[in-house]
Design a protein around this motif. Structure first.
Motif, PDB file in Angstrom:
ATOM      1  N   PRO A 115       4.362   3.791   4.191  1.00 14.75           N
ATOM      2  CA  PRO A 115       3.673   2.513   4.006  1.00 14.75           C
ATOM      3  C   PRO A 115       4.422   1.546   3.096  1.00 14.75           C
ATOM      4  CG  PRO A 115       2.112   4.312   3.908  1.00 14.75           C
ATOM      5  CD  PRO A 115       3.468   4.944   3.928  1.00 14.75           C
ATOM      6  N   SER A 116       4.508   0.284   3.538  1.00 12.81           N
ATOM      7  CA  SER A 116       5.112  -0.812   2.764  1.00 12.81           C
ATOM      8  C   SER A 116       6.547  -0.539   2.343  1.00 12.81           C
ATOM      9  CB  SER A 116       4.259  -1.158   1.533  1.00 12.81           C
ATOM     10  OG  SER A 116       2.979  -1.612   1.907  1.00 12.81           O
ATOM     11  N   SER A 123       6.252   7.464   9.103  1.00 11.16           N
ATOM     12  CA  SER A 123       5.333   6.598   8.374  1.00 11.16           C
ATOM     13  C   SER A 123       5.659   6.597   6.886  1.00 11.16           C
ATOM     14  CB  SER A 123       3.891   7.072   8.582  1.00 11.16           C
ATOM     15  OG  SER A 123       2.994   6.303   7.798  1.00 11.16           O
ATOM     16  N   ASP A 169       0.827  -1.206   0.000  1.00 16.97           N
ATOM     17  CA  ASP A 169       0.000   0.000   0.000  1.00 16.97           C
ATOM     18  C   ASP A 169       0.862   1.258   0.000  1.00 16.97           C
ATOM     19  OD1 ASP A 169       0.986  -0.191   2.571  1.00 16.97           O
ATOM     20  OD2 ASP A 169      -0.978  -0.289   3.542  1.00 16.97           O
ATOM     21  N   GLY A 170       2.069   1.138  -0.544  1.00 18.60           N
ATOM     22  CA  GLY A 170       2.980   2.266  -0.592  1.00 18.60           C
ATOM     23  C   GLY A 170       2.826   3.101  -1.837  1.00 18.60           C
ATOM     24  N   GLY A 210       5.238  -0.398   8.148  1.00 19.83           N
ATOM     25  CA  GLY A 210       5.264   0.788   7.304  1.00 19.83           C
ATOM     26  C   GLY A 210       5.921   1.990   7.937  1.00 19.83           C
TER      27      GLY A 210
END
Length: 357
Positions: free
Chosen positions: A349-350, A347, A24-25, A326
């Protein structure tokens, strides 16, 4: 916490899995590292680049160009030019990686060749590839693909070859390719005229060890492997004349018990006294002191996240990519090899890798 001036900041790029590659990056994102404090922040002036499966990044040695894997099947690699203001833009179109699921790449020190490791798939064996780079740094031609052979005893992971890293030795004479599935490090000589690889040695490592990544000590006489499947770190002697490795000693990658652990990233200190490795499962970074040819565990700390994968040394800090939680965290390196968290985790993500520029 003091805020450094922009001239003190270190530019950092991160690679992450995007929704079309199982994560979800955002792909490739731009960050800033404050050297004095280790504080990480997003560079809000540079929008992310949605590169699918950006699992590893590398920089050109003399041009403002970075390269990314697209960990897909079939795989591709791409180049991006980095402008003076930090903005990233594609440099040409992605090219075939010559195999499936490319997971690592590097640029030869002469700046003329991009070297890629293709992990492979259920139907495609692991392989390594070479692309010729143009004068502006863009990949223009796939010049060679060398397919690996071999297997190991670990069911589900070693039915076939799985190339995991391409690394040029410190002398620039040989290219080493780790293969997790074949328990081997393949040594090649790159022809600087044709961009073809000639295999000169196959270094068989311990059965079931699953070598993932290598890191050379300064001077190149020793090289250390992160052994994903045996959860160990191994010190090897490297013969620069023949490109061969001789295993000398190993140590458990983590002291955490009752957990299935897979070492991920590995780096050596600039002074050569320490080696650090990320532990996916134990969710730690472990520090080892190099005493002669022995690895002595000296420190281990949680990364504050889960599944720490990529590990990058940047300005007396280690940047750790916690894939499943993440976050990217900066750990300050102390004089005795121990680590301290330098600032709050950021943060991302992924996130799976970071590249300091």
């Amino acid at each position: 916490m003091p805020t450094p001036s922009s001239t003190d900041e270190v530019a950092v790029l991160t690679g992450s899995y995007t929704p079309d590659s199982g994560g979800d990056g955002a792909g490739i994102a731009a960050l800033k590292l404050a050297p004095g404090t280790g504080h990480l922040a997003h560079d809000t002036k540079v929008p992310p680049v949605p590169v699918s499966g950006a699992s590893f990044l590398a920089a050109h040695p003399s041009l403002d160009v970075v390269y990314s894997t697209h960990e897909t099947d079939p795989g591709t690699v791409s180049a991006l030019i980095r402008h003076g203001d930090g903005q990233l833009a594609p440099l040409g179109d992605p090219l075939s990686s010559g195999g499936a699921n490319p997971c690592h790449l590097t640029v030869h020190p002469d700046g003329g060749w991009l070297l890629t490791a293709n992990y492979g798939s259920d139907t495609a064996p692991g392989s390594v590839a070479v692309h010729r780079l143009g004068a502006d740094g863009r990949p223009v031609e796939l010049t060679d693909v060398a397919v690996h052979e071999g297997a190991g005893p670990v069911a589900g992971r070693q039915e076939g070859s799985h190339a995991h890293q391409m690394l040029v030795d410190p002398a620039g004479r040989y290219v080493l390719a780790t293969d997790l599935g074949a328990d081997s490090v393949f040594t090649y000589r790159l022809d600087p005229r044709t961009g073809t690889l000639a295999r000169v040695a196959v270094n068989r490592l311990r059965a079931g060890s699953g070598p993932r990544h290598l890191a050379f000590a300064p001077g190149g006489e020793l090289v250390f492997s992160a052994d994903e499947l045996s959860s160990t770190v191994t010190c090897h002697r490297y013969d620069a004349g023949t490109g061969t490795l001789t295993g000398l000693s190993s140590a458990p990658a983590t002291a955490v018990r009752d957990v299935t652990n897979q070492p991920g990233g590995i780096v050596t200190s600039p002074c050569g006294r320490f080696v650090w490795v990320t532990n996916r499962g134990a969710d730690t970074v472990a520090a080892f002191r190099v005493t002669g040819t022995t690895l002595e565990p000296v420190y281990e700390m949680p990364t504050g996240g889960t599944w720490p994968r990529g590990l990058t040394y940047a300005d007396d800090h280690l940047l750790v990519a916690n894939q499943h939680s993440g976050t990217l965290v900066a750990l300050r390196v102390l004089a005795d090899g121990a680590l301290r968290q330098a600032g709050p985790a950021l943060s991302v993500p992924s996130v799976v890798c970071a590249l300091a520029l």
